[in-house]
Design a protein around this motif. Structure first.
Motif, PDB file in Angstrom:
ATOM      1  N   TYR A 141      16.157 -13.495  43.940  1.00 55.72           N
ATOM      2  CA  TYR A 141      16.116 -14.951  44.036  1.00 55.72           C
ATOM      3  C   TYR A 141      17.401 -15.453  44.710  1.00 55.72           C
ATOM      4  N   GLY A 142      17.246 -16.299  45.712  1.00 57.12           N
ATOM      5  CA  GLY A 142      18.388 -16.754  46.511  1.00 57.12           C
ATOM      6  C   GLY A 142      19.510 -17.345  45.673  1.00 57.12           C
ATOM      7  N   PHE A 143      19.145 -18.191  44.704  1.00 55.30           N
ATOM      8  CA  PHE A 143      20.194 -18.842  43.916  1.00 55.30           C
ATOM      9  C   PHE A 143      20.890 -17.871  42.956  1.00 55.30           C
ATOM     10  N   GLU A 144      20.187 -16.789  42.611  1.00 55.74           N
ATOM     11  CA  GLU A 144      20.823 -15.768  41.779  1.00 55.74           C
ATOM     12  C   GLU A 144      21.972 -15.141  42.581  1.00 55.74           C
ATOM     13  N   LEU A 145      21.741 -14.907  43.873  1.00 52.06           N
ATOM     14  CA  LEU A 145      22.796 -14.321  44.714  1.00 52.06           C
ATOM     15  C   LEU A 145      23.940 -15.312  44.908  1.00 52.06           C
ATOM     16  N   ILE A 146      23.583 -16.591  45.136  1.00 53.85           N
ATOM     17  CA  ILE A 146      24.629 -17.608  45.304  1.00 53.85           C
ATOM     18  C   ILE A 146      25.452 -17.712  44.017  1.00 53.85           C
ATOM     19  N   ASN A 147      24.755 -17.778  42.881  1.00 54.54           N
ATOM     20  CA  ASN A 147      25.462 -17.904  41.583  1.00 54.54           C
ATOM     21  C   ASN A 147      26.420 -16.745  41.359  1.00 54.54           C
ATOM     22  N   ARG A 148      25.946 -15.545  41.717  1.00 56.78           N
ATOM     23  CA  ARG A 148      26.770 -14.349  41.512  1.00 56.78           C
ATOM     24  C   ARG A 148      28.066 -14.477  42.319  1.00 56.78           C
ATOM     25  N   ARG A 149      27.914 -14.879  43.581  1.00 61.33           N
ATOM     26  CA  ARG A 149      29.086 -14.995  44.455  1.00 61.33           C
ATOM     27  C   ARG A 149      30.036 -16.076  43.939  1.00 61.33           C
ATOM     28  N   LEU A 150      29.463 -17.214  43.502  1.00 63.45           N
ATOM     29  CA  LEU A 150      30.310 -18.321  43.059  1.00 63.45           C
ATOM     30  C   LEU A 150      31.014 -17.983  41.735  1.00 63.45           C
ATOM     31  N   THR A 151      30.340 -17.196  40.898  1.00 65.93           N
ATOM     32  CA  THR A 151      30.978 -16.773  39.645  1.00 65.93           C
ATOM     33  C   THR A 151      32.200 -15.913  39.951  1.00 65.93           C
ATOM     34  N   GLN A 152      32.051 -15.026  40.944  1.00 61.44           N
ATOM     35  CA  GLN A 152      33.195 -14.171  41.328  1.00 61.44           C
ATOM     36  C   GLN A 152      34.341 -15.024  41.865  1.00 61.44           C
ATOM     37  N   LEU A 153      33.999 -16.005  42.719  1.00 57.98           N
ATOM     38  CA  LEU A 153      35.046 -16.868  43.286  1.00 57.98           C
ATOM     39  C   LEU A 153      35.749 -17.652  42.181  1.00 57.98           C
ATOM     40  N   ALA A 154      34.950 -18.186  41.239  1.00 55.77           N
ATOM     41  CA  ALA A 154      35.539 -18.965  40.137  1.00 55.77           C
ATOM     42  C   ALA A 154      36.471 -18.076  39.312  1.00 55.77           C
ATOM     43  N   ALA A 155      36.040 -16.813  39.097  1.00 55.30           N
ATOM     44  CA  ALA A 155      36.866 -15.890  38.297  1.00 55.30           C
ATOM     45  C   ALA A 155      38.199 -15.618  38.986  1.00 55.30           C
TER      46      ALA A 155
ATOM     47  N   GLN B 141      35.717 -24.269  50.764  1.00 59.98           N
ATOM     48  CA  GLN B 141      35.327 -24.086  49.353  1.00 59.98           C
ATOM     49  C   GLN B 141      34.259 -25.103  48.933  1.00 59.98           C
ATOM     50  N   VAL B 142      33.287 -25.292  49.837  1.00 66.04           N
ATOM     51  CA  VAL B 142      32.118 -26.126  49.519  1.00 66.04           C
ATOM     52  C   VAL B 142      30.885 -25.245  49.723  1.00 66.04           C
ATOM     53  N   SER B 143      30.043 -25.195  48.702  1.00 65.54           N
ATOM     54  CA  SER B 143      28.858 -24.336  48.768  1.00 65.54           C
ATOM     55  C   SER B 143      27.630 -25.154  49.163  1.00 65.54           C
ATOM     56  N   LEU B 144      26.951 -24.696  50.225  1.00 65.23           N
ATOM     57  CA  LEU B 144      25.729 -25.348  50.720  1.00 65.23           C
ATOM     58  C   LEU B 144      24.617 -24.303  50.693  1.00 65.23           C
ATOM     59  N   THR B 145      23.375 -24.745  50.825  1.00 65.83           N
ATOM     60  CA  THR B 145      22.276 -23.776  50.844  1.00 65.83           C
ATOM     61  C   THR B 145      21.818 -23.565  52.281  1.00 65.83           C
ATOM     62  N   PRO B 146      21.740 -22.293  52.732  1.00 65.72           N
ATOM     63  CA  PRO B 146      21.235 -22.048  54.085  1.00 65.72           C
ATOM     64  C   PRO B 146      19.740 -22.332  54.166  1.00 65.72           C
ATOM     65  N   GLY B 147      19.310 -22.994  55.235  1.00 73.41           N
ATOM     66  CA  GLY B 147      17.909 -23.406  55.361  1.00 73.41           C
ATOM     67  C   GLY B 147      16.939 -22.244  55.338  1.00 73.41           C
ATOM     68  N   ALA B 148      17.373 -21.077  55.829  1.00 75.75           N
ATOM     69  CA  ALA B 148      16.462 -19.929  55.920  1.00 75.75           C
ATOM     70  C   ALA B 148      15.981 -19.479  54.536  1.00 75.75           C
ATOM     71  N   MET B 149      16.657 -19.925  53.468  1.00 77.01           N
ATOM     72  CA  MET B 149      16.206 -19.567  52.119  1.00 77.01           C
ATOM     73  C   MET B 149      14.847 -20.192  51.793  1.00 77.01           C
ATOM     74  N   TYR B 150      14.448 -21.179  52.578  1.00 78.18           N
ATOM     75  CA  TYR B 150      13.202 -21.920  52.272  1.00 78.18           C
ATOM     76  C   TYR B 150      12.059 -21.568  53.199  1.00 78.18           C
ATOM     77  N   GLY B 151      12.253 -20.534  54.032  1.00 81.74           N
ATOM     78  CA  GLY B 151      11.191 -20.121  54.936  1.00 81.74           C
ATOM     79  C   GLY B 151      11.719 -20.003  56.351  1.00 81.74           C
ATOM     80  N   PRO B 152      10.925 -19.321  57.224  1.00 85.72           N
ATOM     81  CA  PRO B 152      11.387 -19.080  58.596  1.00 85.72           C
ATOM     82  C   PRO B 152      11.776 -20.358  59.336  1.00 85.72           C
ATOM     83  N   ALA B 153      11.068 -21.472  59.067  1.00 80.81           N
ATOM     84  CA  ALA B 153      11.365 -22.711  59.799  1.00 80.81           C
ATOM     85  C   ALA B 153      12.707 -23.316  59.387  1.00 80.81           C
ATOM     86  N   GLY B 154      13.323 -22.765  58.339  1.00 79.78           N
ATOM     87  CA  GLY B 154      14.595 -23.323  57.869  1.00 79.78           C
ATOM     88  C   GLY B 154      15.806 -22.802  58.630  1.00 79.78           C
TER      89      GLY B 154
END
Ligand SMILES: Cc1ncc(COP(=O)(O)O)c(C=O)c1O
Length: 398
Positions: free
Chosen positions: A21-35, A355-368
């Motif tokens: 799941y895309g947000f699981e990967l984002i969360n993992r990365r952000l948790t590491q950065l916060a740590a 240090q601003v987290s955004l969501t890449p459009g490709a997470m929502y399908g090829p047209a993103g």
């Protein structure tokens, strides 16, 4: 030292079909950065930052104090919650449903969306999902062994579906479900009732179940009022709608939603669901019912006015940070084209340098590809800080 796992059985082929799941990967990365002490501002996640109405929290506390409310409940959820959902549909949309037969409480609408695929999709079946979608539609399909048919959303028609292109799809006759979501995640597009009339005609012609995912019906701006697909003539005979308290009353962590449909669909979903979970905690239902029955419209309007001001701030900032935004009248999101077309590089650099987290459009399908999604679910001061960081970063980059 690497963990020794070679003695374990191989994971199911199902996992090979599904990306994490895309947000699981984002969360993992952000948790590491916060740590490591990095202060990241999150404009990626669509989670309300404000609390639910205070009486709802009070009811949860009161209800949790009742010693009788801690046992297993019904697989169909608390009758009072089903009644509250039905009353909300009658009051808000003029849609009459039987609370006992046509409403099924869910542990968040995501659960029901994925389980619907397990109830309807076999190997060889197909599901139509918008190309730009909340990932649960496609992931549920892949989990069930089905094939995803992407339906183009037409940017020149404000991201409404292109049914003509769909008609020509070679696998259309294998499709069983057609997903739509307005107000839309990730584009923020909205629709009127005429779209549902058109979709229902299409679904009847092709023997499809219209699946309307409608969690943002009350997250709207500029006086726009979102319809329910169930308001369209004859809708209940071929439509299932998912509603959620997550965005409606800022209750995302509570995991409360519902499916509204004719009884055979509810029964099919319940077979999967009752074998998978054992219903929700009764105090959640009690508090959810209170939220639906007693929250005044003024509470929703005031909340939306805050989101709308944030939307305006983000829309105004987009040209100064290399983004061209679509003006949204609903949902929590700004959908914006990256001027140099590289969403992955833009998101990576914004995180690394600003240090601003955004969501890449490709997470929502090829047209993103080439787009990013920004959320208004962030406190005002942090949003201003995020905009300032992005502007300084972008000015240095160009
Ligand atoms: C379009 C859409 N559908 C469904 C959901 C799931 O909501 P819930 O919290 O009810 O599971 C979300 C959550 O972000 C969403 O954006």
């Amino acid at each position: 030292m690497a963990t020794q796992t070679s003695f374990l059985p191989k994971t199911a082929a199902r996992l090979d079909r599904m990306p994490p799941y895309g947000f699981e990967l984002i969360n993992r990365r952000l948790t590491q950065l916060a740590a490591s002490g990095v202060d990241v501002i999150r404009l990626d996640i669509g989670s309300p930052d404000m609390p639910p109405p205070p009486p709802v929290i009070e009811m949860l506390k009161r209800s949790a104090d009742n010693p009788k409310f801690h046992s297993y409940g019904s697989y169909r959820g608390l009758p009072a919650f089903r009644k509250a959902v039905a009353a909300y549909y009658a009051r808000r949309f003029g849609v009459q449903v039987d609370p006992d037969k046509e409403v099924l409480p869910l542990i968040g609408s995501k659960e029901g969306i994925v389980n619907l695929a397990l109830a309807f999709i076999d190997q060889g079946d197909a599901v139509i999902a918008p190309d730009l979608n909340y990932p649960a539609y496609t992931m549920g399909t892949l989990m069930a062994g089905g094939e995803v048919i992407f339906m183009q959303l037409d940017p020149s028609r404000s991201y409404l579906p292109n049914l003509d292109a769909l008609r020509a799809h070679p696998s259309l006759n294998r499709a069983k479900l057609l997903w739509v979501n307005y107000p839309n995640n990730p584009t923020g597009a909205t629709c009127d009732l005429a779209l549902y009339d058109e979709l229902i005609a299409f679904c009847r012609e092709h023997r499809l179940l219209l699946c309307s995912d409608n969690p943002y019906a009350e997250v709207v701006y500029d006086g726009y009022r979102a319809p329910s697909a169930l308001q369209a003539a004859g809708a209940l005979d071929c439509t299932v709608e998912f509603m959620s308290l997550s965005k409606l009353y800022n209750m995302a962590g509570w995991r409360l939603g519902a499916c509204i449909a004719r009884q055979p669909i509810i029964d099919a979903l319940l077979v999967i669901k009752s074998n998978m979970d054992s219903g929700h905690f009764r105090p959640m239902y009690e508090a959810g019912a209170l939220a639906l029955n007693e929250t005044p419209q003024s509470w929703i309007d005031e909340r939306n006015a805050i989101y709308q001001a944030r939307r305006d701030a983000l829309l105004a900032a987009c040209p100064s940070i290399g983004l061209t935004a679509f003006k949204t009248s609903g949902s929590l999101y700004i959908w914006a084209k990256v001027d140099d077309g590289n969403d992955a590089a833009y998101v990576e650099s914004a995180l690394d340098q600003a240090q601003v987290s955004l969501t890449p459009g490709a997470m929502y399908g090829p047209a993103g590809k080439g787009y990013v999604r920004l959320s208004v679910g962030i406190e005002d001061a942090r949003l201003q800080e995020a905009i300032a960081r992005l502007q300084a970063w972008y000015a240095k980059r160009h």
